[in-house]
Design a protein around this motif. Structure first.
Motif, PDB file in Angstrom:
ATOM      1  N   GLU A 290       0.888  -1.232  -0.056  1.00  0.00           N
ATOM      2  CA  GLU A 290      -0.042   0.027   0.071  1.00  0.00           C
ATOM      3  C   GLU A 290       0.825   1.288   0.085  1.00  0.00           C
ATOM      4  OE1 GLU A 290      -2.755   0.843  -0.634  1.00  0.00           O
ATOM      5  OE2 GLU A 290      -2.995   2.788   0.112  1.00  0.00           O
ATOM      6  N   THR A 291       1.666   1.110   0.721  1.00  0.00           N
ATOM      7  CA  THR A 291       2.917   2.550   1.028  1.00  0.00           C
ATOM      8  C   THR A 291       3.461   2.729  -0.493  1.00  0.00           C
ATOM      9  OG1 THR A 291       4.499   0.852   1.843  1.00  0.00           O
ATOM     10  CG2 THR A 291       3.462   2.313   3.163  1.00  0.00           C
TER      11      THR A 291
ATOM     12  N   GLN B 133       0.926   4.161  -2.950  1.00  0.00           N
ATOM     13  CA  GLN B 133       0.485   5.434  -2.678  1.00  0.00           C
ATOM     14  C   GLN B 133       1.225   6.534  -3.643  1.00  0.00           C
ATOM     15  OE1 GLN B 133      -0.010   6.403   1.347  1.00  0.00           O
ATOM     16  NE2 GLN B 133      -1.821   5.239   1.590  1.00  0.00           N
ATOM     17  N   TRP B 134       2.722   6.359  -3.497  1.00  0.00           N
ATOM     18  CA  TRP B 134       3.587   7.123  -4.299  1.00  0.00           C
ATOM     19  C   TRP B 134       3.583   6.704  -5.734  1.00  0.00           C
ATOM     20  CZ3 TRP B 134       7.552   4.881  -7.191  1.00  0.00           C
ATOM     21  CH2 TRP B 134       8.129   3.514  -6.592  1.00  0.00           C
TER      22      TRP B 134
ATOM     23  N   TYR C 186       0.931   6.100  -7.454  1.00  0.00           N
ATOM     24  CA  TYR C 186      -0.149   6.540  -8.114  1.00  0.00           C
ATOM     25  C   TYR C 186       0.075   8.153  -8.197  1.00  0.00           C
ATOM     26  CZ  TYR C 186      -4.880   8.577  -8.165  1.00  0.00           C
ATOM     27  OH  TYR C 186      -5.941   9.096  -8.538  1.00  0.00           O
TER      28      TYR C 186
END
Lengths: 254, 222
Positions: free
Chosen positions: A147-148, A151-152, A154
């Motif tokens: 997930e981390t 996020q970037w 994206y």
């Protein structure tokens, strides 16, 4: 009374135009009736409806490109008051007048404000900015993405190939073959993907050829200009790291 | 340019730091010994350097050939860049433009400086022992002094900012914070090394370095 005062307000435009790709550019001035919440596109639409210059003579309507009108498609890139940006998000109320509009001449100009951004799409093909999953049978689900990381990643996926970063880059010009910042960031995006990562070396090798990542001169205008706020210089430095590692691994036969 | 420019560009970046960056630091320290230790200090430094074994090959492979490649390829790179600080008036874009401008200044200066010093030693017009006096004769002329002053600042800026760019181009400083910190450190290096060079330029203007040549002049006149 207030209505009359509003109706009289005009917005001055100085637009750089040209008839054909090989024709020499010239400027034309327009006084466009002001309406609240106007942007550069709605002003160009006004010229299209009533193609009359400031001196009252008729002219041909100014040609431009636009699609989404919400800064996600990248079609309406142009140089507005000296800075390359999207015309749809360039609000008249926030611009200094006269508003100078020019095509992004780093790209071949087709006519007036219309440019040919084909080199950007060619660049995406060159660096294989996709994830190959086609096969003769169902490969099943791919590996999961943290997930981390998602996020970037994206943020990088917001790139709309608008070409603003190439226009701002001093190393993208006729004398250089530099591919530009946007495709380098896309390599980082697709190499970050757990399935895309399986072909990471192909994308890195594409950037280790003539006109690849070495063309970056670290002026960092790209990251200051990107309308989507993509951390382009971080992407370039990260890919610098990956290509450097890849170079040594290849030399050492690892 | 045809072919693959990735490796020459990478080599250009590497040579700028190793060995050329190390050489400029060595040069700054050697010159600074003229300020710190006066004429004797400078002579000791010069003797120390020139008593290194295989000195000719050290000069050739550590200084001359790297400068030639870095300079010629750098001129080509400068030629392929636009300067657009008028439209994009940002600090880093100024550094980008200055990197190219100072690079061209430095390369021209280095050729001239090489001719004026090392080449004159090779031609037998001066000796390593007389280099201090030789420099005194050069930098006491106002025009030459101004040229040296500007060129030294240009060369040191090119080194310090080039070091910053090297860290980015080799993927060592990746994020914005790392790049901000390294830019502060590199500008600190610019100030310190510049001061070392400028102090030595002023030291060479001192009477101490004039004595021998003045004495020779007196002898000649006598």
């Amino acid at each position: 009374m207030a209505d009359t005062a509003t109706a009289k307000r005009t917005v001055k435009f100085i637009i750089t135009r040209r008839e054909r790709p090989d024709a020499s550019p010239y400027t034309e001035e327009f006084d466009i009736p002001y309406r609240p919440n106007m942007n550069v596109i709605s002003a160009l639409m006004e010229i299209q409806r009533n193609p009359v210059k400031s001196d009252g003579t008729k002219t041909t309507p100014v040609v431009w490109e636009s699609n989404c009108l919400e800064e996600v498609c990248g079609a309406c890139s142009m140089v507005i008051n000296g800075k390359p940006r999207q015309a749809c998000s360039a609000l008249i109320d926030k611009l200094e007048q006269p508003i100078r509009v020019e095509p992004m001449s780093t790209f071949p100009v087709v006519r007036d404000l219309v440019i040919n951004r084909e080199r950007m799409f060619q660049a995406l093909k060159r660096v294989k900015a996709w994830i190959p999953i086609d096969g003769t049978y169902d490969l099943g689900p791919g590996p999961r993405m943290a997930e981390t990381k998602r996020q970037w990643a994206y943020e990088l996926s917001k790139c709309m190939t608008c070409g603003v970063c190439l226009e701002a880059c001093p190393n993208v010009n006729d004398r250089s073959s530099f591919i530009g910042p946007a495709p380098i960031s896309q390599v980082r995006l697709f190499n970050a993907h757990p399935t895309g990562e399986m072909n990471a070396h192909e994308r890195l090798e594409a950037l280790m050829t003539d006109g690849g990542i070495e063309g970056c001169g670290n002026s960092q205008n790209c990251v200051r200009s990107c309308p989507k706020g993509i951390p382009l210089t971080t992407s370039i430095a990260a890919i610098n790291k990956d290509t450097t590692k890849h170079m040594f691994k290849r030399w050492l036969g690892m | 340019m045809s072919g693959n420019s990735y490796y020459p560009r990478k080599l250009h970046s590497l040579l700028g730091v190793i060995p050329l960056g190390l050489f400029i630091l060595e040069h700054a320290l050697t010159n600074y010994s003229a300020f710190e230790g006066g004429k004797e200090g400078f002579l000791d430094s010069v003797h120390g350097l020139h008593s290194l074994p295989l000195i000719f090959f050290l000069e050739l492979f550590v200084i001359w050939l790297p400068i030639l490649f870095h300079g010629v390829y750098g001129l080509y790179l400068a030629f392929t860049s636009d300067l657009n600080v008028g439209r994009f008036n940002y600090g880093r874009n100024w550094a980008f433009a200055l990197q190219r401008i100072t690079g061209v200044i430095t390369f021209i200066f280095v050729i001239w400086h090489f001719w004026q010093t090392r080449m004159q030693v090779a031609l037998g017009n001066t000796t390593y022992d007389d280099l201090g006096n030789h420099m005194h004769d050069i930098v006491t002329q106002p025009v030459y002094f101004i040229i040296y002053f500007i060129a030294v600042l240009a060369a040191v800026f090119h080194f310090a900012n080039g070091l910053w760019a090297f860290l980015v181009s080799w993927g060592i400083t990746v994020g914005p914070r790392a790049q901000r910190v390294s830019s502060r450190i590199c500008m600190g290096i610019f100030v310190i090394v510049s001061v070392l060079f400028l102090l030595s330029l002023f030291a060479f203007r001192g009477d101490e370095f004039a004595s021998a040549s003045a004495a020779i002049d007196t002898l000649r006149l006598g």
